[in-house]
Design a protein around this motif. Structure first.
Motif, PDB file in Angstrom:
ATOM      1  N   TRP A 164       0.842  -1.198   0.000  1.00  0.00           N
ATOM      2  CA  TRP A 164       0.000   0.000   0.000  1.00  0.00           C
ATOM      3  C   TRP A 164       0.875   1.245   0.000  1.00  0.00           C
ATOM      4  N   SER A 165       0.378   2.274  -0.665  1.00  0.00           N
ATOM      5  CA  SER A 165       1.047   3.570  -0.624  1.00  0.00           C
ATOM      6  C   SER A 165      -0.003   4.663  -0.717  1.00  0.00           C
ATOM      7  N   ASP A 166       0.392   5.875  -0.340  1.00  0.00           N
ATOM      8  CA  ASP A 166      -0.502   7.018  -0.493  1.00  0.00           C
ATOM      9  C   ASP A 166      -0.338   7.676  -1.853  1.00  0.00           C
ATOM     10  N   ALA A 167       0.568   7.160  -2.691  1.00  0.00           N
ATOM     11  CA  ALA A 167       0.791   7.695  -4.034  1.00  0.00           C
ATOM     12  C   ALA A 167       1.187   6.539  -4.945  1.00  0.00           C
ATOM     13  N   PRO A 168       1.019   6.685  -6.252  1.00  0.00           N
ATOM     14  CA  PRO A 168       1.449   5.612  -7.156  1.00  0.00           C
ATOM     15  C   PRO A 168       2.932   5.292  -6.962  1.00  0.00           C
ATOM     16  N   PHE A 169       3.263   4.011  -7.002  1.00  0.00           N
ATOM     17  CA  PHE A 169       4.650   3.592  -6.831  1.00  0.00           C
ATOM     18  C   PHE A 169       5.059   2.717  -8.013  1.00  0.00           C
ATOM     19  N   ASP A 170       6.323   2.377  -8.064  1.00  0.00           N
ATOM     20  CA  ASP A 170       6.879   1.656  -9.206  1.00  0.00           C
ATOM     21  C   ASP A 170       6.642   0.154  -9.041  1.00  0.00           C
ATOM     22  N   VAL A 228       9.688  11.274   1.575  1.00  0.00           N
ATOM     23  CA  VAL A 228       9.101  12.315   2.413  1.00  0.00           C
ATOM     24  C   VAL A 228       7.601  12.401   2.204  1.00  0.00           C
ATOM     25  N   SER A 229       7.149  12.295   0.972  1.00  0.00           N
ATOM     26  CA  SER A 229       5.728  12.465   0.676  1.00  0.00           C
ATOM     27  C   SER A 229       5.048  11.150   0.317  1.00  0.00           C
ATOM     28  N   ARG A 230       5.709  10.024   0.573  1.00  0.00           N
ATOM     29  CA  ARG A 230       5.118   8.737   0.220  1.00  0.00           C
ATOM     30  C   ARG A 230       5.410   7.723   1.311  1.00  0.00           C
ATOM     31  N   GLU A 231       4.350   7.104   1.827  1.00  0.00           N
ATOM     32  CA  GLU A 231       4.477   5.992   2.754  1.00  0.00           C
ATOM     33  C   GLU A 231       4.210   4.709   1.979  1.00  0.00           C
ATOM     34  N   VAL A 232       5.009   3.685   2.205  1.00  0.00           N
ATOM     35  CA  VAL A 232       4.816   2.397   1.543  1.00  0.00           C
ATOM     36  C   VAL A 232       4.899   1.302   2.599  1.00  0.00           C
ATOM     37  N   LEU A 233       3.836   0.488   2.708  1.00  0.00           N
ATOM     38  CA  LEU A 233       3.785  -0.595   3.684  1.00  0.00           C
ATOM     39  C   LEU A 233       3.607  -1.933   2.980  1.00  0.00           C
ATOM     40  N   TRP A 263      -6.302   5.090  14.143  1.00  0.00           N
ATOM     41  CA  TRP A 263      -6.183   6.425  14.717  1.00  0.00           C
ATOM     42  C   TRP A 263      -5.114   7.161  13.919  1.00  0.00           C
ATOM     43  N   ALA A 264      -5.516   8.236  13.253  1.00  0.00           N
ATOM     44  CA  ALA A 264      -4.600   8.964  12.379  1.00  0.00           C
ATOM     45  C   ALA A 264      -4.732  10.456  12.614  1.00  0.00           C
ATOM     46  N   GLU A 265      -3.705  11.180  12.258  1.00  0.00           N
ATOM     47  CA  GLU A 265      -3.707  12.632  12.415  1.00  0.00           C
ATOM     48  C   GLU A 265      -4.689  13.307  11.471  1.00  0.00           C
ATOM     49  N   SER A 266      -5.010  12.648  10.361  1.00  0.00           N
ATOM     50  CA  SER A 266      -6.003  13.163   9.429  1.00  0.00           C
ATOM     51  C   SER A 266      -6.440  12.014   8.536  1.00  0.00           C
ATOM     52  N   GLN A 267      -7.362  12.311   7.632  1.00  0.00           N
ATOM     53  CA  GLN A 267      -7.841  11.304   6.693  1.00  0.00           C
ATOM     54  C   GLN A 267      -6.933  11.188   5.471  1.00  0.00           C
ATOM     55  N   ALA A 268      -5.881  11.965   5.416  1.00  0.00           N
ATOM     56  CA  ALA A 268      -4.942  11.890   4.300  1.00  0.00           C
ATOM     57  C   ALA A 268      -4.296  10.509   4.253  1.00  0.00           C
ATOM     58  N   GLY A 269      -4.021  10.034   3.050  1.00  0.00           N
ATOM     59  CA  GLY A 269      -3.486   8.693   2.896  1.00  0.00           C
ATOM     60  C   GLY A 269      -2.205   8.447   3.662  1.00  0.00           C
ATOM     61  N   ALA A 270      -1.283   9.412   3.639  1.00  0.00           N
ATOM     62  CA  ALA A 270      -0.016   9.233   4.348  1.00  0.00           C
ATOM     63  C   ALA A 270      -0.248   9.080   5.845  1.00  0.00           C
ATOM     64  N   ASP A 271      -1.202   9.836   6.398  1.00  0.00           N
ATOM     65  CA  ASP A 271      -1.484   9.728   7.827  1.00  0.00           C
ATOM     66  C   ASP A 271      -2.149   8.398   8.163  1.00  0.00           C
ATOM     67  N   ILE A 272      -3.034   7.924   7.287  1.00  0.00           N
ATOM     68  CA  ILE A 272      -3.641   6.605   7.503  1.00  0.00           C
ATOM     69  C   ILE A 272      -2.552   5.539   7.568  1.00  0.00           C
ATOM     70  N   LEU A 273      -1.609   5.586   6.654  1.00  0.00           N
ATOM     71  CA  LEU A 273      -0.546   4.582   6.617  1.00  0.00           C
ATOM     72  C   LEU A 273       0.384   4.708   7.818  1.00  0.00           C
ATOM     73  N   ARG A 274       0.643   5.925   8.268  1.00  0.00           N
ATOM     74  CA  ARG A 274       1.473   6.089   9.470  1.00  0.00           C
ATOM     75  C   ARG A 274       0.764   5.500  10.690  1.00  0.00           C
ATOM     76  N   GLY A 275      -0.554   5.687  10.763  1.00  0.00           N
ATOM     77  CA  GLY A 275      -1.305   5.094  11.861  1.00  0.00           C
ATOM     78  C   GLY A 275      -1.267   3.579  11.819  1.00  0.00           C
ATOM     79  N   LEU A 276      -1.369   3.012  10.611  1.00  0.00           N
ATOM     80  CA  LEU A 276      -1.256   1.566  10.460  1.00  0.00           C
ATOM     81  C   LEU A 276       0.114   1.081  10.912  1.00  0.00           C
ATOM     82  N   LYS A 277       1.152   1.735  10.437  1.00  0.00           N
ATOM     83  CA  LYS A 277       2.517   1.344  10.785  1.00  0.00           C
ATOM     84  C   LYS A 277       2.728   1.381  12.292  1.00  0.00           C
TER      85      LYS A 277
END
Length: 425
Positions: free
Chosen positions: A133-139, A175-180, A282-296
């Motif tokens: 999963w990522s908050d942005a398209p990845f390779d 910086v602008s992309r979380e990948v799990l 539980w995330a700081e916002s509904q933004a994708g990066a924050d969702i992934l940080r909460g998951l991590k």
């Protein structure tokens, strides 16, 4: 050999039936030394629904595993996304097998729905499945080409190097992309995770709760209920030795969304649609990066559906009676050989009326205490224990499914909600 690997779990059927039956009965709390207090409705702390404001901290609910016609699903992207929105989810990701073609679909665009869309692929080999999963398209092509073998069928590759796949995925984070990287349905009788712990130790998440029914996914063996050794507990205990934690997550793995008559399509349409189960973050916002940080971070619990009872776990480790400063995924930090008395609170929200219900606390993969619930509504289960490095605590809510929920008592377990652990290091 492929057939043997895929179906070796079938020999566990009789054992699993026995385990499921035992899991449906409340345990006796036994001769436990912990202090236990049960508070009924009106005394539990309020737990809000997911926040309406995109930028506010809070609980957000979603589905981390689903398929469309871009792999082996039966519905187009727009249909699946509409189902996710109809379910009231806040975030969603399509994880089609070994393809990212769904990202280019015109319907898969931020802003068309109130959902936050993540970008995902299910890394699919004949030795295991995993979500990226990522908050942005990845390779994705680089991950595919450098970590997978030749095709087995349209959506499955041979072999595969799990360690390489995890490293390649993480290498794309910035910086602008979380990948799990999440290990999918690891104890499934048909598609288990067969890679070694050494090959998988850098994964971020474990999908302990897959789909709305227990067979053939064997979720009790994946996430554990304290009765048998589980996949998650093995990773939690091995991870402690290396300073690693894994988030326990859920995903519907829904494929069939059309009400076709007969067969698997009808079965999944009615009994395993989007949001069964639901992962809350539980995330700081509904933004994708924050969702992934909460998951991590493991700030996560899982419920049977978006409308099912909810459960979370908090702890007070600093002896401040007015504040529970730690939540699921957090760590109580102690020096080697040190111990400390810690207060915990398991909080149940919207327990159903007139059905057998109980909260089970699991310590280090084994039953620790049980509190039976007698009324509908909200409860808190308070307990204390002396913790030491290596201990971890999580909670689960067992509740008999209602007649309107999936398959009732037949194939669905009595698990209504589970939390991630609070750790001691």
């Amino acid at each position: 050999m492929l057939i043997m690997r895929r179906y070796r779990g079938l020999c566990l059927l009789l054992v699993v039936v026995s385990l499921c039956l035992s899991a449906c009965k409340p345990d006796s709390a036994g001769d436990l030394s912990s202090a236990l207090a049960l508070q009924a409705a009106g005394e539990a702390e309020a737990m809000p629904e997911a926040d309406d404001a995109f930028s506010e901290p809070g609980w957000y609910k979603g589905d981390l595993h689903a398929h469309s016609t871009y792999s082996d699903g039966d519905s187009d992207v727009a249909t699946v996304l509409q189902l996710a929105e109809n379910a009231g989810l806040d975030f969603f990701v399509l994880t089609d097998h070994n393809t990212n073609a769904q990202w280019a679909d015109g319907a898969y665009a931020q802003g068309l729905y109130e959902l936050t869309l993540l970008y995902g692929v299910e890394w699919t080999t004949d030795a295991g499945h995993a979500n990226i999963w990522s908050d942005a398209p990845f390779d994705w092509p680089t991950i595919r080409d450098q970590s997978m073998g030749a095709p087995v069928d349209e959506w499955t590759m041979t072999g595969g190097d799990a360690a390489a796949a995890i490293d390649l995925a993480h290498a794309q984070a910035g910086v602008s992309r979380e990948v799990l990287f999440s290990l999918n349905h690891p104890s499934c009788a048909l598609y288990s995770w067969q890679y070694s712990y050494a090959d998988s130790l850098q994964a971020d998440c474990i999908e302990g709760w897959n789909a709305g029914y227990d067979w053939p996914n064997l979720n009790e063996l994946a996430m554990g209920d304290g009765l048998v050794p589980s996949f998650f507990d093995k990773y939690a205990q091995e991870g402690f030795k290396r300073g690693l934690k894994y988030a326990l997550v859920g995903g519907s793995d829904s494929h069939k969304h059309k009400a076709n008559l007969g067969g698997t399509s009808w079965f999944e349409t009615h009994f395993n649609n989007v949001g069964t189960p639901t992962t809350w973050v539980w995330a700081e916002s509904q933004a994708g990066a924050d969702i992934l940080r909460g998951l991590k971070a493991g700030h996560v619990f899982i419920s049977r559906s978006p409308r099912a009872p909810r459960l979370n776990l908090v702890a007070d480790a600093d002896a401040n009676a007015s504040d529970y400063e730690l939540m699921m995924g957090d760590t109580i930090k102690l020096a080697a050989g040190q111990s400390r008395t810690v207060r915990f609170k398991a909080r149940v929200f919207d327990a159903k009326p007139n059905v057998a219900s109980w909260v089970r606390v699991i310590k280090n993969g084994k039953p620790f205490l049980v509190a039976n619930l007698s009324l509908a509504g909200d409860y808190t289960v308070d307990f204390t224990d002396t913790v030491k490095p290596g201990d971890y605590y999580r909670a689960e809510l067992k509740q008999r499914p209602g007649a309107d929920e999936l398959l009732g008592n037949h194939l669905q377990s009595w698990t209504a909600a589970v939390t991630n652990p609070i750790y001691t290091w």
